[in-house]
Motif scaffolding. Sequence first.
Motif, short mmCIF file in Angstrom:
data_model
loop_
_atom_site.label_atom_id
_atom_site.label_comp_id
_atom_site.label_asym_id
_atom_site.label_seq_id
_atom_site.Cartn_x
_atom_site.Cartn_y
_atom_site.Cartn_z
N ASN A 25 0.80 -1.22 0.00
CA ASN A 25 0.00 0.00 0.00
C ASN A 25 0.84 1.27 0.00
N GLY A 26 2.13 1.14 -0.26
CA GLY A 26 2.99 2.30 -0.39
C GLY A 26 3.24 3.05 0.89
N LEU A 27 3.08 2.41 2.05
CA LEU A 27 3.30 3.08 3.32
C LEU A 27 4.77 3.12 3.71
N ILE A 28 5.55 2.20 3.17
CA ILE A 28 6.99 2.17 3.38
C ILE A 28 7.65 1.76 2.08
N ASP A 29 8.95 2.04 1.96
CA ASP A 29 9.67 1.61 0.77
C ASP A 29 10.39 0.29 1.05
N PRO A 30 10.94 -0.37 0.03
CA PRO A 30 11.57 -1.68 0.24
C PRO A 30 12.70 -1.67 1.26
N ASP A 31 13.54 -0.64 1.24
CA ASP A 31 14.64 -0.59 2.20
C ASP A 31 14.12 -0.50 3.63
N ALA A 32 13.09 0.31 3.83
CA ALA A 32 12.51 0.44 5.17
C ALA A 32 11.92 -0.89 5.64
N ALA A 33 11.26 -1.62 4.72
CA ALA A 33 10.70 -2.92 5.08
C ALA A 33 11.81 -3.91 5.43
N TRP A 34 12.85 -3.93 4.62
CA TRP A 34 13.96 -4.85 4.85
C TRP A 34 14.63 -4.55 6.20
N ASN A 35 14.88 -3.28 6.46
CA ASN A 35 15.55 -2.90 7.70
C ASN A 35 14.67 -3.19 8.91
N ALA A 36 13.36 -2.97 8.79
CA ALA A 36 12.47 -3.27 9.90
C ALA A 36 12.44 -4.77 10.19
#
Length: 262
Positions: free
Chosen positions: A212-223
């Motif tokens: 849903n575009g709430l985070i980008d891929p890097d943010a998801a990976w880091n989280a």
Amino acid sequence: MSTDDFLARFGSPGASQPDPVAAAQQAMRNPLPARFYKEAGVIERDGLFHVALDGKTARTPARKPLAVGSRDVAEALAAEWERQAERIDPAQMPLTRLVNSALDGVADQEEAVRAEIVRYAGSDALCYRAGEPEALVARQNDVWQPILADIEALIGARFLLAEGVVFAQQPESTLAAVARHVGTIPSPLALAGAHNVMTLTGSAILTLALANGLIDPDAAWNAAHLDEDYQIGIWGQDEEAAERRAIRRREFDAAVLLLAKG
């Protein structure tokens, strides 16, 4: 070796996604076949973009055309094939393996795949917080809580949090809300991407946030790797663990592309 022979040997049919690291390592243990084509490209035909090897459409292990509705995905697939040198290394072809799985498996089992994503939400990694040390607790709250809050606002439901390994049963209303949003994932390709993002991150919440575009891929990976990175900061990272993580990141990037463009 023909295209069909190669895909039958090294493809990944079926809706259920295996551990991508194990899959890549198993592929690397197999004798690698020689490159049997001169050129990989994309051909548009009948409203789809076909991956073509020497002008002929490649096929999945189930002999379906390796053809997708997105030119971006098709070009990324062709690039994987074109990057192969004298030997074809399936460990370097995560997108091809995932698209094979989507076309041969997920397309016929969409409801089961969607249900599995919802089941993950019932024990989502972001809902299980550390009790100590204080620095890790603070980092989880700083990184995970805004993502969780955004998803709760999106779906109109709340998740229960737990400390440590004590299981927290999520409300049925929350899982039903997750199911409604998982149901909007538009295609077998995007669904295969969502499923792999989920398994690689351990989180349906992060998957929905990406979708849903709430985070980008890097943010998801880091989280998803917050706890691991905390431990690395204390103890360091060995070479084998770093290699496994690099393999997972390639698989993740392929899955994100399908989730966004599939």
